[in-house]
Design an enzyme around this catalytic site. Structure first.
Site, PDB file in Angstrom:
ATOM      1  N   ASP A  98     -10.938  30.501  34.593  1.00 35.18           N
ATOM      2  CA  ASP A  98      -9.685  29.894  34.141  1.00 35.18           C
ATOM      3  C   ASP A  98      -9.579  29.856  32.631  1.00 35.18           C
ATOM      4  O   ASP A  98     -10.589  29.854  31.911  1.00 35.18           O
ATOM      5  CB  ASP A  98      -9.510  28.492  34.732  1.00 35.18           C
ATOM      6  CG  ASP A  98     -10.643  27.538  34.376  1.00 35.18           C
ATOM      7  OD1 ASP A  98     -11.806  27.993  34.323  1.00 35.18           O
ATOM      8  OD2 ASP A  98     -10.377  26.341  34.148  1.00 35.18           O
ATOM      9  N   GLU A 163     -12.925  25.208  35.229  1.00 35.29           N
ATOM     10  CA  GLU A 163     -13.762  24.603  34.186  1.00 35.29           C
ATOM     11  C   GLU A 163     -12.938  23.795  33.198  1.00 35.29           C
ATOM     12  O   GLU A 163     -13.368  22.747  32.724  1.00 35.29           O
ATOM     13  CB  GLU A 163     -14.539  25.702  33.447  1.00 35.29           C
ATOM     14  CG  GLU A 163     -15.539  25.187  32.421  1.00 35.29           C
ATOM     15  CD  GLU A 163     -14.937  24.925  31.035  1.00 35.29           C
ATOM     16  OE1 GLU A 163     -15.593  24.254  30.223  1.00 35.29           O
ATOM     17  OE2 GLU A 163     -13.801  25.403  30.767  1.00 35.29           O
TER      18      GLU A 163
END
Length: 413
Positions: A98, A163
């Site tokens: 991400d 994350e």
């Protein structure tokens, strides 16, 4: 071993175009969290799966964590293993899929979701955070595959989701619900934090706690203060008492965390109270960012906070509500651990610098691993452009980090 390493390093040096190709494709697939207006990591994970399936991995799988807001209803976490001579131990390279949104597009000189290569730099959102880690880990194992080298222990990639927003759909859930993914002797390299000269081998993090204080008094006209109870005044005294008490109580220093070698306790955000000057506020709200070094617990910090709160409540006849917005604690990785020693030696060998084991004030996903009992080292050589406009990644650093991971893998037994 020395000749094998030279062969692998030479092979990695031929991967410049591979770096560009991987970055170009990933930058075009912005894996932004649904909570930030994105669709999640699905498209990027699908692309990487197509890449991994063309390589010589012995195992490839996807851990799908349900998220109704994401495209396809899941957040994918990719696991790819290349067996070593000893399959009972695994060296993991863990990077995240991400990225954060680009922010103000007016501050970008290029399209944040289209890779632009200028010399050694590849511009685009996510290029450094955390595509560099994805690519360097992938190229390390690609070199071993291309040269027909099996490392002493298994080398594995974990490309995890979520994350940037707390890891609820990533490593946190994997550790809780898919713990058998990892073996008891596994160790982790996390290429998601570093510095420009590549000397920071991060093995520890400060405990983090964000506190919200709501002070309640009584609103009144400013010309008649005896009719009210000024929450602003009580807040101001409390801020000063907290600042003094916390720094005095938790004053030990840990050289791992230089230059901020002691805990930091900072009054930060303060909310607006009354809109006009001639009104005494009945409510005042402020925040503290507390980061104690690991020898102190957040519980101890809260106990000291409670003392200051009670003293202000008693003196100013107000009520104070304390809320924990974030609370994270991390067990440090032992500086004498094999992984730490191997990483320091590898970095010195590849970058010809003088690395050292360090601690940081910020939090990383390595804390989840450390708290679960796994040695984890955060390392990459970066110009620290994460989350900034005009983010870029260095091709040279990406290839260098791949060499570091190969060096560690060849000596991890």
């Amino acid at each position: 071993m020395e000749n094998t390493e030279k062969e692998l390093f030479k092979k990695i040096d031929t991967y410049k175009q591979t770096v560009i190709d991987l970055q170009t494709n990933m930058i075009a697939l912005p894996a932004i969290s649904p909570t930030q207006g994105g669709k999640g990591e699905g498209a990027k994970a699908a692309y990487l799966m197509s890449v991994l399936k063309q390589m010589k991995f012995d195992e490839i799988s996807v851990i799908k964590v349900k998220d109704p807001q994401a495209e396809g209803g899941v957040r994918p976490n990719i696991v790819a293993k290349y067996y070593g001579q000893n399959k009972k131990k695994t060296l993991w390279v863990m990077a995240h899929l991400d990225v954060v949104p680009p922010g103000d597009l007016g501050l970008w000189k290029t399209d944040p979701h289209k890779a632009v290569v200028k010399g050694d730099k590849i511009y685009g959102r996510g290029s450094e955070d955390n595509h560099q880690g994805v690519v360097s880990g992938l190229l390390a194992v690609k070199a071993m595959m291309d040269c027909g080298v099996r490392p002493p222990c298994t080398f594995a990639l974990l490309f995890n989701a979520d994350e940037e927003i707390g890891s609820a759909f990533g490593i946190s859930t994997i550790l809780k619900k898919h713990a058998k993914t990892f073996g008891k002797d596994d160790v982790f390299l996390v290429p998601d934090g570093g510095n420009e000269d590549g000397t920071m081998v991060e093995i520890a993090e400060k405990n983090i706690m964000w506190l919200k204080f709501t002070v309640s008094g009584k609103q009144a006209h400013a010309s008649l203060p005896h009719l009210g109870n000024n929450a602003n005044r009580a807040s101001s005294h409390l801020i000063v008492r907290l600042d003094e008490a916390l720094h005095k109580k938790f004053n030990k220093k840990d050289k791992l965390f230089a230059p901020e070698s002691a805990g930091t306790f900072e009054p930060t955000k303060r909310e607006a109270n009354v809109p006009n000057v001639n009104t005494i506020p009945g409510t005042d709200v402020f925040y503290f960012d507390c980061r104690a070094i690991p020898c102190y617990s957040n519980k101890e910090v809260l106990a000291e906070v409670d003392k200051a709160v009670k003293s202000v409540e008693k003196q100013f006849k107000v009520k104070v509500k304390v809320e924990k917005l974030i609370e994270e604690s991390s067990i440090p990785t032992n500086p004498k651990a094999e992984l730490v020693k191997l990483t320091l030696a590898a970095v010195k060998s590849v970058y010809k610098n003088t690395p050292r084991a360090m601690g940081v004030g910020g939090g990383t996903v390595a804390s989840f691993l450390r708290n679960a009992g796994y040695p984890a080292v955060v390392y990459c050589k970066v110009d620290d452009l994460a989350h900034q406009p005009n983010e870029y990644s260095s091709i040279k650093n990406t290839l260098g980090d791949a060499k570091v991971f190969v060096d560690v893998s060849l000596h991890f037994k």
